[in-house]
Design a protein around this motif. Structure first.
Motif, PDB file in Angstrom:
ATOM      1  N   ASN A   1      -2.690  -0.745   2.680  1.00  0.00           N
ATOM      2  CA  ASN A   1      -3.759  -0.146   1.883  1.00  0.00           C
ATOM      3  C   ASN A   1      -3.193   0.925   0.965  1.00  0.00           C
ATOM      4  OD1 ASN A   1      -5.846  -1.503   3.373  1.00  0.00           O
ATOM      5  ND2 ASN A   1      -5.577   0.001   4.993  1.00  0.00           N
TER       6      ASN A   1
ATOM      7  N   THR B   1      -9.691   4.724   0.934  1.00  0.00           N
ATOM      8  CA  THR B   1      -8.783   3.638   1.328  1.00  0.00           C
ATOM      9  C   THR B   1      -9.134   2.387   0.543  1.00  0.00           C
ATOM     10  OG1 THR B   1      -8.573   4.587   3.543  1.00  0.00           O
ATOM     11  CG2 THR B   1      -7.910   2.280   3.265  1.00  0.00           C
TER      12      THR B   1
ATOM     13  N   SER C   1      -9.437  -5.723  -0.987  1.00  0.00           N
ATOM     14  CA  SER C   1     -10.474  -6.689  -0.639  1.00  0.00           C
ATOM     15  C   SER C   1     -11.839  -6.033  -0.850  1.00  0.00           C
ATOM     16  CB  SER C   1     -10.266  -7.145   0.817  1.00  0.00           C
ATOM     17  OG  SER C   1     -11.267  -8.049   1.205  1.00  0.00           O
TER      18      SER C   1
ATOM     19  N   ASN D   1      -8.353  -1.369   0.114  1.00  0.00           N
ATOM     20  CA  ASN D   1      -7.742  -2.378   0.973  1.00  0.00           C
ATOM     21  C   ASN D   1      -7.390  -3.694   0.269  1.00  0.00           C
ATOM     22  OD1 ASN D   1     -10.232  -3.564   0.658  1.00  0.00           O
ATOM     23  ND2 ASN D   1     -10.829  -3.410   2.809  1.00  0.00           N
TER      24      ASN D   1
ATOM     25  N   SER E   1     -13.513  -5.294  -6.230  1.00  0.00           N
ATOM     26  CA  SER E   1     -13.421  -5.766  -4.854  1.00  0.00           C
ATOM     27  C   SER E   1     -13.603  -7.277  -4.775  1.00  0.00           C
ATOM     28  CB  SER E   1     -14.495  -5.083  -3.995  1.00  0.00           C
ATOM     29  OG  SER E   1     -15.785  -5.492  -4.398  1.00  0.00           O
TER      30      SER E   1
ATOM     31  N   GLY F   1       0.791  -1.218   0.000  1.00  0.00           N
ATOM     32  CA  GLY F   1       0.000   0.000   0.000  1.00  0.00           C
ATOM     33  C   GLY F   1       0.825   1.271   0.000  1.00  0.00           C
TER      34      GLY F   1
ATOM     35  N   PRO G   1     -15.042   2.635   0.958  1.00  0.00           N
ATOM     36  CA  PRO G   1     -13.642   3.006   1.028  1.00  0.00           C
ATOM     37  C   PRO G   1     -13.442   4.416   1.609  1.00  0.00           C
ATOM     38  CG  PRO G   1     -14.434   3.406  -1.178  1.00  0.00           C
ATOM     39  CD  PRO G   1     -15.591   2.822  -0.392  1.00  0.00           C
TER      40      PRO G   1
END
Length: 140
Positions: free
Chosen positions: A58, A95, A99, A97, A127, A31, A134
């Motif tokens: 992230n 953000t 996922s 992530n 995602s 990230g 987010p």
């Protein structure tokens, strides 16, 4: 003539002369923080594209100060259904992530400096699992 995309594997503070009107390509599984310039209402457009899925930490896209906010929305999907996530007047951070909140390869956001203090948001986030927001208010 469009500017050539800028690929980064490190944290980056965007500048008008280098990054406005181009695509910033995130090409690192770790990230990174991408900081927008302060909004001045000059119409500049900043696009961030995820080339490599984030898998450690992230990717964070944030405003430059505690007064700028992000308005708009993005589609986010793990399958054909997907959802739309809206950013309200208090959010200043995105953000990703890797996922539920995007950050998989193919995710992108476009932020337009429309009025001093306000960024207009559009984009699509790829995602996994149940889609989650987010957006947050994290810059002080």
């Amino acid at each position: 003539m469009a500017k050539k995309p800028v690929t980064t594997t490190a944290a980056l503070s965007l500048t008008r002369n280098v990054h406005a009107g181009t695509v910033v390509v995130l090409d690192n599984a770790t990230g990174k923080i991408i900081t927008l310039p302060a909004s001045a209402g000059n119409g500049d457009i900043y696009t961030v594209y995820v080339k490599t899925t984030v898998s450690s930490g992230n990717h964070v896209i944030q405003v430059a100060n505690g007064t700028d906010v992000i308005f708009g929305g993005v589609a986010i999907s793990t399958d054909i259904a997907g959802v739309t996530m809206l950013s309200n007047g208090t959010n200043d951070t995105i953000t990703l992530n890797g996922s539920t909140a995007g950050g998989l390869a193919g995710s992108w956001v476009r932020l337009t400096d429309v009025v001093a203090g306000f960024w207009m948001l559009e984009g699509f986030l790829v995602s996994t699992g149940s889609e989650g927001t987010p957006f947050s208010a994290a810059v002080s």
